[in-house]
Each structure stands twice: as C-alpha cells, then as structure tokens.
Write a protein that holds these residues in place. Sequence first.
Motif, PDB file in Angstrom:
ATOM      1  N   ARG A   1       0.810  -1.214   0.000  1.00 16.06           N
ATOM      2  CA  ARG A   1       0.000   0.000   0.000  1.00 16.06           C
ATOM      3  C   ARG A   1       0.844   1.265   0.000  1.00 16.06           C
ATOM      4  O   ARG A   1       0.352   2.329  -0.350  1.00 16.06           O
ATOM      5  N   PHE A   2       2.109   1.171   0.411  1.00 14.41           N
ATOM      6  CA  PHE A   2       2.941   2.353   0.554  1.00 14.41           C
ATOM      7  C   PHE A   2       4.245   2.206  -0.212  1.00 14.41           C
ATOM      8  O   PHE A   2       4.780   1.108  -0.332  1.00 14.41           O
ATOM      9  N   GLN A   3       4.720   3.308  -0.712  1.00 13.37           N
ATOM     10  CA  GLN A   3       6.062   3.359  -1.275  1.00 13.37           C
ATOM     11  C   GLN A   3       6.881   4.309  -0.426  1.00 13.37           C
ATOM     12  O   GLN A   3       6.446   5.436  -0.161  1.00 13.37           O
ATOM     13  N   TYR A   4       8.036   3.849   0.021  1.00 17.94           N
ATOM     14  CA  TYR A   4       8.859   4.647   0.909  1.00 17.94           C
ATOM     15  C   TYR A   4      10.079   5.162   0.167  1.00 17.94           C
ATOM     16  O   TYR A   4      10.777   4.403  -0.492  1.00 17.94           O
ATOM     17  N   VAL A   5      10.325   6.455   0.249  1.00 13.90           N
ATOM     18  CA  VAL A   5      11.475   7.077  -0.399  1.00 13.90           C
ATOM     19  C   VAL A   5      12.291   7.795   0.666  1.00 13.90           C
ATOM     20  O   VAL A   5      11.771   8.625   1.404  1.00 13.90           O
TER      21      VAL A   5
END
Length: 216
Positions: free
Chosen positions: A16-20
């Motif tokens: 559900r999330f993309q982390y940068v």
Amino acid sequence: ISKNFQWDVKTIATNRFQYVRANVFDIDKYSSLIKVDAFIIYMAGSTNLVKAQSRPIEDFEYHISAFLKFSHILQPTHRLMFFSSAGTVYGELSSMHNSEDQSLHPKSVYGHRYKLLEEIVSSVCSLKSLDFMILRLANPIGLNQLYVSRKGLIFTLIASCIDNRLVEVRGNGYQRRDYFCINDLCSIIIALIKSKLPFAFDMLNVGSGKSYSGRE
C-alpha cells in the motif's frame, strides 16, 4: 518521504505504501512520484529544537528554503496540508479554546519560525491557486513513538521513569499545552483526504481542547 525513518519498515503494508528516503531538497528523487491529483502533507518539524533556539537564523533559512524548493513541484491540482504548532504560534495556551482568527503572540524563536513559515506557505499557495490548509496541531501522542526526550514532554517523562533519571524543564513548568491521540489526528486527515471538496478553511486548530502544564 523521509531522511530519518524511525519505525521498522517490515511493519508497514508494503503493498500500500512506497517509501522514499530523501531530503526535501532532493526533489528529483520524488517529484515524479507525486500524482497530478495528490493530497500532499508537508511537515514543518524542526530537525533539532536546541539548534532552532541557539542558531535561529540558520534554522529559519533552512526551513524556508526547503519549502520554497519543494513549492516548485506544487500544481493547482494538488491539495496541500501543512503542519504547524498551535502552542508555539499562539504563545501560551489557557484552558479556553483558541480561535483560528485570534492574534498570534509566539514567545520563543521556535514559535516565531512557525509563524513565519505559515505566512510563506499561505502566500506561495495563494500565488499558485493551490487548495491548502494549515493544520495547527496540539501535541499528538501515540503508541508507536519512541521513548526519547525529543518526542515531547509526555515521552520524556515516560523515558525518565524507565531510566530513573531527572527531567530538564524549560521555563518554570507552568506553560500549558494541549495533548491528543495520534489516532484522532489520523482520522481527521483521512476524512479530509476522502473529501473531494475544497478546504473550507485555510487554517484549522486540531486538539483535545484541554490543556495541561508540565508540572501537572
């Protein structure tokens, strides 16, 4: 987007999330990931409260230039929420509710920085015809916060109990602040995201409506 992620990445639902991991200045690392109709949350938290007090000009310049750099990617189709600090911009909370249209009287360099950042955010968003809201937060507390002193008074007190050490109090300990649960803050943000209508207010206070001093 964060340069200092403090939680275990494995606990996040990665589907559900993309982390940068990036500094806000590194817009090339994340600008292409921000969708045309995105709801953007920009947090104004200081990297170091002591530095904000001891080297205020450096702190002002850093946070102002960071937001101005970030503002280049903002489009009229975006919706922006900017976190500010209710307690610091109003100066001193009483047991009464603070109104968004009342005069601001910050008593610290830290509070003046938030006030200035609010003015810049408001000005930039108005020039860009961007739908925005400045959310003046009371002190949110939650179970996932780390027990370290820079996470605020309540977690400083908990950490002092665990480690059996003294707490350093800034001021006389009678300054009043409002505290509320992070779950309530999340519910408010989710409701705003789901609402497709323009924000009804440019400024909104969020908290429990009750205040406590450090001594209490």
